[in-house]
Every structure is written in C-alpha cells, then in structure tokens.
Design a protein around this motif. Structure first.
Motif, PDB file in Angstrom:
ATOM      1  N   ALA A   1       1.064  -1.220  -0.038  1.00 33.29           N
ATOM      2  CA  ALA A   1      -0.248   0.053   0.006  1.00 33.29           C
ATOM      3  C   ALA A   1       0.785   1.303  -0.103  1.00 33.29           C
ATOM      4  O   ALA A   1       0.628   2.235  -0.740  1.00 33.29           O
ATOM      5  N   LYS A   2       2.051   1.298   0.940  1.00 30.55           N
ATOM      6  CA  LYS A   2       3.000   2.324   0.763  1.00 30.55           C
ATOM      7  C   LYS A   2       4.236   1.982   0.709  1.00 30.55           C
ATOM      8  O   LYS A   2       4.760   0.730   1.216  1.00 30.55           O
ATOM      9  N   PRO A   3       5.182   2.369  -0.169  1.00 34.46           N
ATOM     10  CA  PRO A   3       6.372   2.171  -0.365  1.00 34.46           C
ATOM     11  C   PRO A   3       7.300   2.419   1.006  1.00 34.46           C
ATOM     12  O   PRO A   3       7.803   3.624   1.392  1.00 34.46           O
ATOM     13  N   LEU A   4       7.396   1.483   1.902  1.00 37.46           N
ATOM     14  CA  LEU A   4       7.968   1.700   3.193  1.00 37.46           C
ATOM     15  C   LEU A   4       9.223   0.958   3.412  1.00 37.46           C
ATOM     16  O   LEU A   4       9.626   0.662   4.457  1.00 37.46           O
ATOM     17  N   GLY A   5       9.975   0.710   2.199  1.00 37.66           N
ATOM     18  CA  GLY A   5      11.473   0.173   2.231  1.00 37.66           C
ATOM     19  C   GLY A   5      11.543  -1.250   1.755  1.00 37.66           C
ATOM     20  O   GLY A   5      10.475  -1.881   1.505  1.00 37.66           O
TER      21      GLY A   5
ATOM     22  N   VAL B   1      25.573  -2.901   7.229  1.00 36.74           N
ATOM     23  CA  VAL B   1      25.151  -1.632   7.547  1.00 36.74           C
ATOM     24  C   VAL B   1      24.513  -0.966   6.258  1.00 36.74           C
ATOM     25  O   VAL B   1      24.938  -1.152   5.347  1.00 36.74           O
ATOM     26  N   GLU B   2      23.417  -0.222   6.530  1.00 30.86           N
ATOM     27  CA  GLU B   2      22.751   0.400   5.177  1.00 30.86           C
ATOM     28  C   GLU B   2      23.372   1.741   5.223  1.00 30.86           C
ATOM     29  O   GLU B   2      23.287   2.802   6.145  1.00 30.86           O
ATOM     30  N   LYS B   3      23.982   2.023   3.909  1.00 25.21           N
ATOM     31  CA  LYS B   3      24.357   3.534   3.399  1.00 25.21           C
ATOM     32  C   LYS B   3      25.257   4.051   4.528  1.00 25.21           C
ATOM     33  O   LYS B   3      24.975   5.214   5.085  1.00 25.21           O
TER      34      LYS B   3
ATOM     35  N   GLY C   1      14.540   1.850   9.953  1.00 31.00           N
ATOM     36  CA  GLY C   1      15.916   2.042  10.210  1.00 31.00           C
ATOM     37  C   GLY C   1      16.234   3.347   9.235  1.00 31.00           C
ATOM     38  O   GLY C   1      15.729   4.318   9.217  1.00 31.00           O
ATOM     39  N   ALA C   2      17.388   3.259   8.450  1.00 32.00           N
ATOM     40  CA  ALA C   2      17.815   4.423   7.739  1.00 32.00           C
ATOM     41  C   ALA C   2      16.637   4.771   6.882  1.00 32.00           C
ATOM     42  O   ALA C   2      16.283   4.296   6.087  1.00 32.00           O
ATOM     43  N   GLY C   3      16.532   6.178   6.794  1.00 32.39           N
ATOM     44  CA  GLY C   3      15.605   6.645   5.935  1.00 32.39           C
ATOM     45  C   GLY C   3      14.145   6.643   6.570  1.00 32.39           C
ATOM     46  O   GLY C   3      13.118   6.811   5.838  1.00 32.39           O
ATOM     47  N   GLY C   4      13.762   6.068   7.858  1.00 34.77           N
ATOM     48  CA  GLY C   4      12.901   5.914   8.176  1.00 34.77           C
ATOM     49  C   GLY C   4      11.851   4.664   7.552  1.00 34.77           C
ATOM     50  O   GLY C   4      10.774   4.435   7.728  1.00 34.77           O
TER      51      GLY C   4
END
Length: 298
Positions: A111-115, A195-197, A229-232
């Motif tokens: 429904a929403k692009p949440l990662g 680890v992300e970015k 996490g990263a970027g919400g």
C-alpha cells in the motif's frame, strides 16, 4: 551442504516494483519506472528474463498504486497477437505471445513504499517455505551464467542465504548496503555484519550489496520484528543482520556487468550499451555520435 539436507533449486523470484520512481519524474507520473524501455523491452522484462534463465518458474511482483501496466504487460494479449498474425507479422506476434508464457505470475500489494524490507514481507505468502530470489529491476545484469545462478552455486555449496556483491569506490559506500565479511574462498565471503548506507569513515568495507539476493524463508520472521531504520524505512539489511544470529549468510562478488538503471544517467548509459551489443543498432549509435561531433565541432 550437509548430507541430511535436501537441496532444492529456487523456483520463485520476487520483484519489488511499488516504488515511486521520483528520479524519472515527470515521465514516471503515469509510466512505472520499471516499464521504462531499455531498447525494445521494459526494464522489468530484462529482470524476468534473468530469473527464468536462472531456473525460476514463478515470478512475484510486489506492486503498488499506479503499477497496473506491469500486470497488463505480463498478461496474454490475444487480440493484439491475432491482429499481428492477420497482417503477416508472425514474428512480432510470437514475441508478444511469449511474454505471458515466461513464467507463472503472481502479485502482492504494498500500500505504501515503506522500504525494501517491507516489500519483501509483502511477498511472504508466495515463498514462506522455500528459498527465493529477490531481484531489484533497477539493476540490469549482463552475466553468464546469470548473477542469480552465481548466487545459487554458492548456496548449493555452503547452504545459506547469499548476497550479491560489488567492490565500490570509497566515495560511493554511502549509496549502498555494505557488508563486514570474511573471505572463505576467492570472491566468496561469510558475512559478519551489514550496515545500510554508512558514512565513508564508518563503512566496514567497500563490498556493496547489489540488486540480487538469494534468501532463506527464515528472513520473514526477522522482517516481522523490524523497526524503522535508515531513511525511516524498514531495511532488508537490518533483517539480514538479525538473521545472522540464527543461521549463516554468505556473499559473492558476481562476475559480469551491472547496468544501473535507477538513475537517468545510468539508464542512458545502459541504453547505449545494449544498443552497441546489437549489430544493427551499433552502427546507428556510432553514426549518431559522429554526426553530433561534426555538427558541434567536437
């Protein structure tokens, strides 16, 4: 792999295609980024071709609002193929008709692009009991054997999830998920952490995760326990880091060429590369360059 464990090749490939494609606006206002053409096929078709060539017979698209054209593209087009045959264009009719026959297609809705982590969780009902491939369509891989097949070879030998790696420049580590890993044979690693970015000075290595994964079904348990996490967003790398506490995860530096179609510059470069691979199109590209140089005194 232990003798007791029964090895089964993956049969399901998951494609997260619910993103907004903001880097390509305004073109992607009405056209999904995954449907942007790379020569005569959309980006997503190139990814599906790789999945099928890797042995997958089931394809799961994690779609979102405004992605209906992806579904339509992989559905039968009986009226179009009949019209093409009536007009003596049998070769084109066969090409169109072959699309829906590539695999068994399924759809999950985000429904929403949440990662990326959330997108993978949306596909759980289709692959909760088996290893599956995850392919990000932004990355078009030119490799023989396919990048996904290269990951499969590592899983067959070591028994575990496998990540696709590329060594990147120090200034680029903040664009990717980066692994901390121990090399166990040339080009193959056992992952110790992710680890992300990360910031350049905080990156554990220059080994970046690219858009191909081979994941254990146990990943879903860890995805369900994720915090943003990263970027919400719900990051897949965080779930894989948690999975490490339960079972080993491996990674391999793929052999081949990656065309990064996630940005305009990369998409243009990829179009040129694919055109140069085609004998007929190559001459057109080279002539256009020469004509441009002549016209602008370059």
């Amino acid at each position: 792999m232990s003798a007791a464990a029964e090895y089964k090749k993956i049969r399901t490939a998951v494609f997260p295609v619910a993103g907004l494609g903001t880097r390509f606006l305004p073109a992607t206002k009405d056209i999904p980024k995954e449907m942007m053409p790379l020569i005569d096929r959309p980006l997503i078709h190139h990814g599906v071709d790789e999945a099928v060539a890797s042995g997958c017979s089931r394809v799961v698209f994690v779609t979102g609002q405004g992605k209906e054209s992806i579904c339509r593209y992989f559905e039968p087009s009986f009226e179009l193929t009949a019209l093409l045959r009536e007009r003596g264009k049998a070769e084109l009719a066969d090409a169109v008709d072959s699309i829906y026959r590539l695999a068994e297609f399924h759809y999950a809705y985000q429904a929403k692009p949440l990662g990326l982590g959330h997108a993978v969780l949306c596909a759980e009902e289709f692959c909760r009991d088996e290893y599956f491939g995850l392919l990000l369509p932004d990355d078009v891989m030119i490799a023989e054997p396919t990048a996904l097949s290269q990951l499969e070879a590592v899983r067959e030998k070591y028994d575990g999830s496998v990540l696709c790696l590329e060594e990147v420049a120090p200034e680029d580590v903040s664009r990717y998920g980066i692994v901390d890993a121990e090399e166990i044979e040339p080009g193959v690693y056992r992952v110790r952490g992710l680890v992300e970015k990360p910031k350049r000075e905080e990156a554990p290595s220059r080994l970046a995760i690219m858009g191909r994964y081979l994941l254990s079904p146990k990943i879903f348990k860890h995805l369900k326990n994720l915090k943003r996490g990263a970027g919400g967003e719900y990051q897949l790398t965080d779930a894989i880091a948690s999975l490490l506490e339960e079972e080993p995860v491996y990674a391999t530096i793929y052999k081949g060429q990656r065309l990064d179609c996630g940005v305009k510059e990369g998409w243009i470069a990829a179009t040129v590369v694919k055109a140069l691979e085609d004998e007929k199109l190559r001459e057109i590209v080279l002539k256009a360059v020469e004509d441009f140089k002549a016209a602008h005194g370059a």
